[in-house]
Design a protein around this motif. Sequence first.
Motif, PDB file in Angstrom:
ATOM      1  N   GLU A 188       0.804  -1.222   0.000  1.00 20.54           N
ATOM      2  CA  GLU A 188       0.000   0.000   0.000  1.00 20.54           C
ATOM      3  C   GLU A 188       0.841   1.278   0.000  1.00 20.54           C
ATOM      4  O   GLU A 188       0.308   2.384   0.074  1.00 20.54           O
ATOM      5  CB  GLU A 188      -0.924   0.013   1.225  1.00 20.54           C
ATOM      6  N   HIS A 189       2.170   1.133  -0.117  1.00 19.89           N
ATOM      7  CA  HIS A 189       3.044   2.295  -0.041  1.00 19.89           C
ATOM      8  C   HIS A 189       3.853   2.465  -1.333  1.00 19.89           C
ATOM      9  O   HIS A 189       4.116   1.503  -2.056  1.00 19.89           O
ATOM     10  CB  HIS A 189       3.997   2.171   1.147  1.00 19.89           C
ATOM     11  N   ALA A 190       4.259   3.694  -1.605  1.00 21.59           N
ATOM     12  CA  ALA A 190       5.059   4.008  -2.794  1.00 21.59           C
ATOM     13  C   ALA A 190       6.437   3.358  -2.697  1.00 21.59           C
ATOM     14  O   ALA A 190       7.106   3.464  -1.663  1.00 21.59           O
ATOM     15  CB  ALA A 190       5.198   5.517  -2.937  1.00 21.59           C
ATOM     16  N   PHE A 191       6.852   2.702  -3.787  1.00 21.70           N
ATOM     17  CA  PHE A 191       8.099   1.932  -3.803  1.00 21.70           C
ATOM     18  C   PHE A 191       9.092   2.575  -4.768  1.00 21.70           C
ATOM     19  O   PHE A 191       8.768   2.865  -5.920  1.00 21.70           O
ATOM     20  CB  PHE A 191       7.802   0.491  -4.228  1.00 21.70           C
ATOM     21  N   LEU A 218       3.134  -3.974  -6.929  1.00 20.70           N
ATOM     22  CA  LEU A 218       3.944  -2.942  -6.297  1.00 20.70           C
ATOM     23  C   LEU A 218       3.627  -1.571  -6.884  1.00 20.70           C
ATOM     24  O   LEU A 218       3.451  -1.436  -8.095  1.00 20.70           O
ATOM     25  CB  LEU A 218       5.432  -3.248  -6.490  1.00 20.70           C
ATOM     26  N   ASN A 219       3.588  -0.576  -6.042  1.00 21.68           N
ATOM     27  CA  ASN A 219       3.345   0.798  -6.479  1.00 21.68           C
ATOM     28  C   ASN A 219       4.683   1.481  -6.744  1.00 21.68           C
ATOM     29  O   ASN A 219       5.172   2.286  -5.943  1.00 21.68           O
ATOM     30  CB  ASN A 219       2.556   1.549  -5.405  1.00 21.68           C
ATOM     31  N   VAL A 220       5.298   1.135  -7.888  1.00 12.74           N
ATOM     32  CA  VAL A 220       6.621   1.666  -8.226  1.00 12.74           C
ATOM     33  C   VAL A 220       6.470   3.098  -8.733  1.00 12.74           C
ATOM     34  O   VAL A 220       5.826   3.348  -9.753  1.00 12.74           O
ATOM     35  CB  VAL A 220       7.318   0.791  -9.295  1.00 12.74           C
ATOM     36  N   VAL A 221       7.083   4.047  -8.022  1.00 14.57           N
ATOM     37  CA  VAL A 221       6.971   5.454  -8.403  1.00 14.57           C
ATOM     38  C   VAL A 221       8.250   5.991  -9.036  1.00 14.57           C
ATOM     39  O   VAL A 221       8.238   7.071  -9.644  1.00 14.57           O
ATOM     40  CB  VAL A 221       6.603   6.328  -7.181  1.00 14.57           C
ATOM     41  N   MET A 222       9.348   5.234  -8.913  1.00 14.46           N
ATOM     42  CA  MET A 222      10.606   5.711  -9.471  1.00 14.46           C
ATOM     43  C   MET A 222      11.586   4.550  -9.559  1.00 14.46           C
ATOM     44  O   MET A 222      11.555   3.634  -8.740  1.00 14.46           O
ATOM     45  CB  MET A 222      11.197   6.824  -8.589  1.00 14.46           C
ATOM     46  N   GLU A 223      12.462   4.577 -10.586  1.00  9.86           N
ATOM     47  CA  GLU A 223      13.560   3.619 -10.731  1.00  9.86           C
ATOM     48  C   GLU A 223      14.865   4.399 -10.793  1.00  9.86           C
ATOM     49  O   GLU A 223      14.967   5.365 -11.552  1.00  9.86           O
ATOM     50  CB  GLU A 223      13.396   2.769 -11.993  1.00  9.86           C
TER      51      GLU A 223
END
Length: 304
Positions: A188-191, A218-223
């Motif tokens: 449930e959190h930004a990854f 997964l809540n992937v917000v950035m790599e």
Amino acid sequence: MADRRLQVFHAVAKQLSFTKAAEVLFMTQPAVTFQIKQLEEHFNTRLFDRGHGRIALTPAGEVVFGYAERILGLSSEMDVRLSELTGEISGSLMVGASTTIAEFMLPGILGEFKSTYPGVRSRLIVGNSESIENRVMEHTIDIGFIESLSHEPNLQCEVCCDDELVVICHPRFPLARHKELTPQKLLEHAFISREPGSGTREFTENYLRHSGIALDQLNVVMELGSPIALNGVVETGLGFAIASRASVSKEQRLGDIVAIPLKPRLIRTLSMVYPKEKFRSRLVASFVEFASVRLRALISKKTA
């Protein structure tokens, strides 16, 4: 001692790309093209078929490649054998390491090694685990340190030490209040993730799959392609990441980042890779032994 044109040809034949060979050799692409042209003129035959954005070895190129492998290997072995007649450990040492190891573990070890053996000239090449494996196979570095086990059939892989991956986040991030975290609590959190090809990413994804987590959950917000960059973004409170505990020891001491163990614990092995059946100089063998001992001590200290 080996002909430079042959070294360039070998790199192009390995990569099947003039652009990638130029990157590996730290040359410009026109310089690589010029060296290949000279070699083809020398043999009076084409060594590569070019077309539709791809290249392939011609039958003549296959013959030259077989000899180039042997000639370059023997040339390197001759140089090392002769230098070792002095009884001193010296010479050029090309080391490759994936980013976490290169940024947080190897600099001090290379410095200590130089102090112990002043005649050694070390160079550290940094990349993700995949790129380091490729460079070892191309013989452009002597030994590689990666954040996973190698499955390449042409590489010998030896385990150095264990390294724990933990959830890292800002002290005021919602996950920071937990003493340990199951994979399900992360969804449930930004990854904030590492880049494709990263050993950390590969190992984390395998762990999540085995825990019953589909990666698209997964809540992937950035790599990001660097553990230092990863730490910097995590410090802003944007989201959480999964990283080596050794890579955040300084931030933990300063109170900028919280590190929380996963349940079950996420422990990986750090490995050394080098070509199978390739002559290993006394310099490389000495560094392997030296680095193995120092890495184990360093990991123990940072996780204590």
